[in-house]
Enzyme design. Structure first.
Site, short mmCIF file in Angstrom:
data_model
loop_
_atom_site.label_atom_id
_atom_site.label_comp_id
_atom_site.label_asym_id
_atom_site.label_seq_id
_atom_site.Cartn_x
_atom_site.Cartn_y
_atom_site.Cartn_z
N GLN A 101 0.87 -1.15 -0.05
CA GLN A 101 0.00 -0.08 0.00
C GLN A 101 0.71 1.22 -0.06
O GLN A 101 1.59 1.53 0.81
CB GLN A 101 -0.93 0.14 1.15
CG GLN A 101 -2.17 0.99 0.91
CD GLN A 101 -2.87 1.35 2.38
OE1 GLN A 101 -2.31 1.49 3.32
NE2 GLN A 101 -4.16 1.54 2.08
N TYR A 187 -5.87 10.81 3.93
CA TYR A 187 -4.42 11.28 3.49
C TYR A 187 -4.31 12.11 2.58
O TYR A 187 -5.51 12.55 1.72
CB TYR A 187 -3.76 9.83 3.60
CG TYR A 187 -3.49 9.20 5.00
CD1 TYR A 187 -3.04 9.70 6.10
CD2 TYR A 187 -4.28 8.16 5.25
CE1 TYR A 187 -2.96 9.25 7.33
CE2 TYR A 187 -4.30 7.57 6.54
CZ TYR A 187 -3.66 8.34 7.69
OH TYR A 187 -3.86 7.68 8.88
N ARG A 235 -7.65 2.02 -2.94
CA ARG A 235 -8.57 2.10 -1.75
C ARG A 235 -9.06 3.38 -1.63
O ARG A 235 -8.49 4.40 -1.53
CB ARG A 235 -7.77 1.75 -0.41
CG ARG A 235 -8.60 1.46 0.67
CD ARG A 235 -7.54 0.89 1.92
NE ARG A 235 -8.36 -0.11 2.63
CZ ARG A 235 -8.55 -0.16 3.77
NH1 ARG A 235 -7.72 0.83 4.81
NH2 ARG A 235 -9.00 -1.14 4.72
N GLY A 325 -9.28 -6.50 8.87
CA GLY A 325 -8.01 -5.79 9.55
C GLY A 325 -7.95 -6.20 10.92
O GLY A 325 -6.91 -7.19 11.21
N ARG A 326 -8.44 -5.92 11.95
CA ARG A 326 -8.36 -6.06 13.29
C ARG A 326 -8.29 -7.59 13.66
O ARG A 326 -7.44 -8.10 14.21
CB ARG A 326 -8.87 -5.31 14.25
CG ARG A 326 -8.61 -3.92 14.36
CD ARG A 326 -9.37 -2.91 15.03
NE ARG A 326 -10.54 -2.41 14.21
CZ ARG A 326 -11.34 -1.53 14.37
NH1 ARG A 326 -11.17 -0.64 15.37
NH2 ARG A 326 -12.31 -1.26 13.38
C1 PHB Z 1 -3.09 4.99 11.24
O1 PHB Z 1 -1.93 4.73 11.30
O2 PHB Z 1 -3.84 5.35 12.06
C2 PHB Z 1 -3.73 4.60 9.80
C3 PHB Z 1 -3.07 4.51 8.82
C4 PHB Z 1 -3.52 4.16 7.45
C5 PHB Z 1 -4.90 4.36 7.46
C6 PHB Z 1 -5.75 4.26 8.53
C7 PHB Z 1 -5.12 4.73 9.78
O3 PHB Z 1 -5.39 3.98 6.11
#
Ligand code: PHB
Length: 368
Positions: A101, A187, A235, A325-326
């Site tokens: 990514q 971002y 994404r 994810g988690r």
């Molecule tokens: C984070 O570091 O909190 C983080 C990084 C990338 C993302 C979302 C959160 O897309």
């Protein structure tokens, strides 16, 4: 054999996946210091999760200016490229596939993280209502409000696109199977997409065509660098407000983006649900349904799902593939657990960011 939807193979772009369980990109802040260099510990962590149909690496800064949190890995130095080779080799040896990514945080940064203490860059000089994570000169570290950014002049935008092209080149040199353009979660690229953070008056701000322009230039640069659009994904996080972004009309913005992406035949469109950080988002389900109908390629959906809601997302036609994810942090053998219908380990929030093995490579598998 289970007939679970999640365990059916699928072709994504030019990659054959043995299942539809994706490991989502996850910031863990465990790169070796100094230099934000991926190392053996990271290779071990990713290889433990090579059962995923596809691993998407943690967000990785494409240039020094693209960093917004201490100890996140980069892909812009020779040492970082060599360090990432440990991970790609380990994942491939374990039978997996991995995309990188590509990350530029834009205004979600701090002068302490920037070369020469400079201001972070952004579409417009508007400070984000968000936090980043800094390390002080004395080694102490803490969350901090993001710094006031400077607006990128039009003449600097080709350099941003080139940084993504170089990041792509470096990722492929490091042995990744492809790249994911991070245009989500507030971002840099999302800052350009969203009307609130993009107040530009040049060709990169204002109309939806203009706000989408930089993202498309980056996607095109990544595709031409890889030489295969089927190994490039993107994404997005429509309606997301994480990191202080806000778009006046997500349906219009993302419909236009999708119309443009359709002609590019990427590996996938990866949609991150806005509620992954909590909160409720009125109308998101309808928005997702509309975007799903517009997109002609394969869609990865991510955010807060379990085995049953993940399978349901695919069975109902909302997604082709789902990302976890988690759950993948806490369950290195997630695919085996889905196959066995086993319980999932809970995540320990205290060990998410920074540190070493604990809470990283020591989550138990079904076999102990
Ligand atoms: C984070 O570091 O909190 C983080 C990084 C990338 C993302 C979302 C959160 O897309």
């Amino acid at each position: 054999m289970s007939d679970n939807t999640l365990l059916k193979p699928i072709r994504l772009g030019t990659l054959d996946l043995p299942n539809r369980v994706i490991m989502a990109p996850l910031t863990r802040q465990r790169a070796q210091q100094p230099g934000n260099i991926p190392h053996q510990l990271n290779a071990t962590y990713y290889a433990q999760r090579a059962n995923a149909g596809l691993i998407i690496s943690e967000a990785t800064q494409i240039c020094a200016e693209g960093q917004g949190y201490a100890w996140t890995p980069g892909v812009h130095s020779a040492e970082q490229i060599a360090g990432w080779k440990l991970t790609t080799d380990a994942v491939h040896k374990a039978g997996g596939r991995i995309f990188m990514q590509l990350w530029h945080v834009g205004r979600i940064s701090h002068t302490l993280l920037q070369p020469n203490g400079a201001a972070p860059v952004a579409p417009s000089a508007i400070q984000a209502k968000a936090e980043c994570y800094v390390q002080e000169a004395d080694g102490s570290h803490h969350k901090a409000p993001t710094s006031m950014p400077r607006a990128l002049p039009t003449e600097e935008l080709p350099g941003i696109v080139e940084a993504y092209a170089q990041g792509t080149r470096n990722a492929m040199e490091a042995g990744f199977d492809g790249v994911e353009v991070h245009a989500a979660n507030g971002y840099l690229l999302d800052q350009f997409l969203c009307s609130d953070s993009n107040q530009r008056t040049d060709n990169y701000g204002g109309s939806v065509e203009n706000r989408v322009r930089l993202v498309l230039e980056v996607v095109d640069a990544a595709v031409s660098t890889v030489g295969d659009s089927g190994r490039v994904g993107i994404r997005i996080s429509p309606m997301g407000t994480f990191n202080g972004v806000d778009d006046a009309n997500p349906l219009e913005t993302f419909s236009h983006l999708i119309k443009e992406l359709n002609s590019r035949q990427l590996a996938y469109l990866h949609v991150n649900k806005p509620d992954w950080v909590g909160g409720t988002y009125e109308g998101f389900d309808e928005l997702l349904q509309a975007l799903r109908e517009q997109y002609t390629g394969q869609l990865i959906l991510c955010g807060g799902m379990d085995a049953s809601s993940g399978a349901e997302a695919i069975d109902s036609g909302l997604a082709d593939v789902v990302a976890f994810g988690r759950p993948y942090i806490a369950n290195p053998d997630l695919v085996a657990r889905i196959q066995a219908g086993a319980e999932w380990n809970n995540i320990n929030p205290a060990t998410l960011y920074g540190g070493a093995e604990i809470g990283y490579t020591d989550y138990p598998t079904l076999n102990g």
